[in-house]
Design a protein around this motif. Structure first.
Motif, PDB file in Angstrom:
ATOM      1  N   HIS A 328       7.344  -3.027  -6.199  1.00  0.00           N
ATOM      2  CA  HIS A 328       5.730  -2.640  -6.937  1.00  0.00           C
ATOM      3  C   HIS A 328       5.171  -3.582  -5.609  1.00  0.00           C
ATOM      4  CE1 HIS A 328       8.548  -4.157 -10.557  1.00  0.00           C
ATOM      5  NE2 HIS A 328       7.367  -3.933 -10.916  1.00  0.00           N
ATOM      6  N   PRO A 329       5.365  -2.352  -5.099  1.00  0.00           N
ATOM      7  CA  PRO A 329       3.826  -2.492  -3.808  1.00  0.00           C
ATOM      8  C   PRO A 329       2.848  -2.146  -3.951  1.00  0.00           C
ATOM      9  CG  PRO A 329       6.148  -0.143  -3.994  1.00  0.00           C
ATOM     10  CD  PRO A 329       6.298  -1.119  -5.029  1.00  0.00           C
ATOM     11  N   GLU A 330       2.528  -1.137  -5.286  1.00  0.00           N
ATOM     12  CA  GLU A 330       1.238  -0.794  -5.256  1.00  0.00           C
ATOM     13  C   GLU A 330       0.689  -2.098  -6.383  1.00  0.00           C
ATOM     14  OE1 GLU A 330       3.622  -0.598  -9.305  1.00  0.00           O
ATOM     15  OE2 GLU A 330       3.553   0.329  -7.050  1.00  0.00           O
ATOM     16  N   ASP A 331       1.305  -3.117  -6.865  1.00  0.00           N
ATOM     17  CA  ASP A 331       0.375  -4.461  -7.174  1.00  0.00           C
ATOM     18  C   ASP A 331      -0.274  -5.474  -6.642  1.00  0.00           C
ATOM     19  OD1 ASP A 331       1.521  -3.253  -9.705  1.00  0.00           O
ATOM     20  OD2 ASP A 331       2.883  -4.221 -10.573  1.00  0.00           O
ATOM     21  N   TYR A 332      -0.022  -4.962  -4.520  1.00  0.00           N
ATOM     22  CA  TYR A 332      -0.326  -5.799  -4.069  1.00  0.00           C
ATOM     23  C   TYR A 332      -1.139  -5.347  -3.994  1.00  0.00           C
ATOM     24  CZ  TYR A 332       3.773  -8.182  -3.547  1.00  0.00           C
ATOM     25  OH  TYR A 332       5.404  -8.624  -3.464  1.00  0.00           O
ATOM     26  N   SER A 333      -2.979  -5.440  -3.018  1.00  0.00           N
ATOM     27  CA  SER A 333      -3.482  -5.382  -3.116  1.00  0.00           C
ATOM     28  C   SER A 333      -3.936  -5.063  -1.218  1.00  0.00           C
ATOM     29  CB  SER A 333      -5.003  -6.316  -2.729  1.00  0.00           C
ATOM     30  OG  SER A 333      -5.007  -7.525  -1.820  1.00  0.00           O
ATOM     31  N   PRO A 334      -4.335  -3.975  -0.991  1.00  0.00           N
ATOM     32  CA  PRO A 334      -3.889  -3.592   0.746  1.00  0.00           C
ATOM     33  C   PRO A 334      -3.850  -4.654   2.080  1.00  0.00           C
ATOM     34  CG  PRO A 334      -5.492  -2.000   0.124  1.00  0.00           C
ATOM     35  CD  PRO A 334      -5.754  -2.752  -1.032  1.00  0.00           C
ATOM     36  N   ASP A 335      -4.565  -5.156   1.928  1.00  0.00           N
ATOM     37  CA  ASP A 335      -4.608  -6.996   3.080  1.00  0.00           C
ATOM     38  C   ASP A 335      -3.708  -7.651   2.857  1.00  0.00           C
ATOM     39  OD1 ASP A 335      -5.906  -7.634   0.343  1.00  0.00           O
ATOM     40  OD2 ASP A 335      -6.813  -9.247   1.519  1.00  0.00           O
ATOM     41  N   ILE A 336      -2.772  -8.080   1.349  1.00  0.00           N
ATOM     42  CA  ILE A 336      -2.273  -8.680   1.108  1.00  0.00           C
ATOM     43  C   ILE A 336      -1.153  -7.935   1.776  1.00  0.00           C
ATOM     44  CG2 ILE A 336      -0.542 -10.144  -0.450  1.00  0.00           C
ATOM     45  CD1 ILE A 336      -3.449 -11.424   0.658  1.00  0.00           C
TER      46      ILE A 336
END
Length: 470
Positions: A328-336
């Motif tokens: 689920h990489p899309e469920d993280y904001s870019p910085d995190i």
């Protein structure tokens, strides 16, 4: 009686215990204020209006029957949303857990409930407790009540902002590399990062296992003491918990601080914004006026803090999130996401070196505490920043600037008390932190309370005011 929303728990508790103030009346007042202001401030992810009224009625019934549970009974508390709450959504500030409803509560939540608190809601936080600004693209970004254009800090920014705005009387935070102390500094409130293992982290979402701590946040040091009294203590479910006797944290809080030796590591006076340097210099003079003995110390091992902090937090966070980062990489904001992915690439050799650096820092602190009772430095070296359009870059930049000042406490497991030290030239608070040896919370609270009596948020940066103060 003053405005209920801005009174301390100790003040409110006297009226509640004396049956002069109804917990239901107090809770309704707080909930109304949340409804009026939190659409802008975004300090709560999940307000708990119905539950809060039920708990307040139960508290009132018990008190009327003479079953008073203590100084937290009937007091409204905000719960940071990384702490499990049975049957209540617990998001960790993340899209990943937007629909997670735990089957049991965190130990620290149960302890507070047994003390009679009223849960006003689950509070907003920087996503996954892994950032320092309070930005949250999923549940709304918390605003600083002192100026809405400025950040409240993170990751416990929902709690500190709610305290500053009078949307909670008390709040719970967690601190892995500064997440209680940094937002306390930016919002002008008090926060305690306890000794590692003093407060249970059972059923609290982990950020970095070997650093995670849970602690209290409030508008006064006295309130921190009564919160810690309830929150601390042995928990067989937490393998890192300490089995130690607990002192009465309020017992010596009003003692003076004459003769207490405070060391200022030269590490903490480098690279400060001009306002922070000015406020800190004045704070040192004020502490000397109160009778403290202040001296500078060299602790060169602190220079390893950034290396050890990044590797430890990044590696341990990446280990916990390993599968979700893949699926689920899309469920993280870019910085995190970038922070955690960098952690997943860390070599085992580097992680071991980071732990060896931690050991050397522990030894260096132990040596320093043979000379002084506690250490002191600015909580962060910068003034509270305005929000910027490129929030991803800003989040990473703020962590880079602030982590070296906060993470030494986490890496060594010692306690630290964050207090306001004044108002900067933008009209926002700035803070400093008293750092103690292991299990020295009682002394930290004593010194913090003495400092609080100076009313630090009334300090101004104008030179004429400085001259009058000093």
């Amino acid at each position: 009686m003053n405005d209920l929303s801005l009174m301390t728990a100790r003040e409110l508790g006297k009226y509640i215990k004396g049956k002069q103030l109804s917990p239901v009346e107090l809770t309704k007042h707080m909930l109304q204020r949340i409804r009026q202001m939190d659409g802008t401030l975004r300090t709560y992810i999940t307000p708990l209006e119905e539950l809060a009224i039920i708990q307040a009625k139960d508290a009132e019934n018990k008190i009327m029957k003479g079953e008073y549970l203590g100084p937290l009974h009937g007091i409204g508390v905000g719960i940071k949303d990384n702490k499990f709450t049975k049957g209540i959504r617990t998001t960790d500030g993340s899209k990943l857990f937007a629909d997670f409803f735990p089957s049991e509560s965190a130990t620290v939540v149960n302890k507070l409930l047994h003390g009679g608190v009223i849960m006003l809601g689950k509070q907003n936080m920087h996503e996954l407790a892994a950032g320092s600004t309070g930005t949250n693209p999923f549940f709304g970004t918390t605003r600083n009540p002192w100026n809405l254009e400025y950040m409240p800090g993170g990751s416990s920014g929902g709690g500190t902002a709610s305290l500053a705005a009078g949307l909670a009387t008390l709040a719970t935070g967690s601190d892995t590399f500064g997440s209680i102390r940094l937002p306390a500094s930016m919002c002008g409130v008090y926060g305690l990062k306890p000794t590692y293992g003093l407060v249970s982290t059972f059923r609290v979402f982990p950020s970095a296992w070997s650093l995670d701590t849970v602690g209290p946040m409030a508008r006064s040091v006295g309130d921190l003491a009564i919160m810690l009294q309830v929150m601390a203590g042995y928990d067989p479910n937490d393998p890192a918990i300490l089995r130690v006797p607990l002192p009465n944290y309020s017992e010596a809080i009003h003692n003076d601080i004459k003769g207490i030796k405070i060391g200022i590591p030269t590490y903490y006076v480098k690279g400060l914004d001009e306002d922070i340097a000015m406020l800190f210099r004045r704070a040192v003079v004020q502490l000397q006026y109160l009778g403290a003995e202040v001296k500078e110390l060299e602790i060169p091992e602190l220079e390893m803090s950034t290396f050890s902090g990044y590797l430890t937090v990044g590696s341990e966070a990446a280990a916990f999130h390993n599968e979700w980062l893949k699926t689920h990489p899309e469920d993280y904001s870019p910085d995190i996401r970038s922070f955690f992915l960098a952690g997943s690439l860390m070599e085992g050799r580097k992680y071991v070196q980071a732990q060896q650096a931690r050991r050397r820092m522990v030894q260096a602190f132990e040596k320093a505490f043979q000379e002084v009772d506690m250490l002191l430095g600015p909580t962060i070296p910068i003034k509270t920043p305005k929000f910027q359009a490129n929030w991803v870059k800003q989040n990473l930049d703020v962590v880079k600037r602030t982590l070296p000042f906060t993470v030494p406490v986490n890496l060594t497991g010692v306690p630290a008390l964050a207090v306001p030290m004044g108002i900067d030239s933008n009209g926002l608070p700035a803070g400093m932190q008293f750092i103690g040896r292991h299990l020295s919370e009682q002394q930290l609270l004593q010194v913090g309370n003495a400092w609080e009596q100076l009313n630090p948020l009334q300090f101004k940066l104008r030179a004429e005011t400085d001259n009058k103060t000093l």
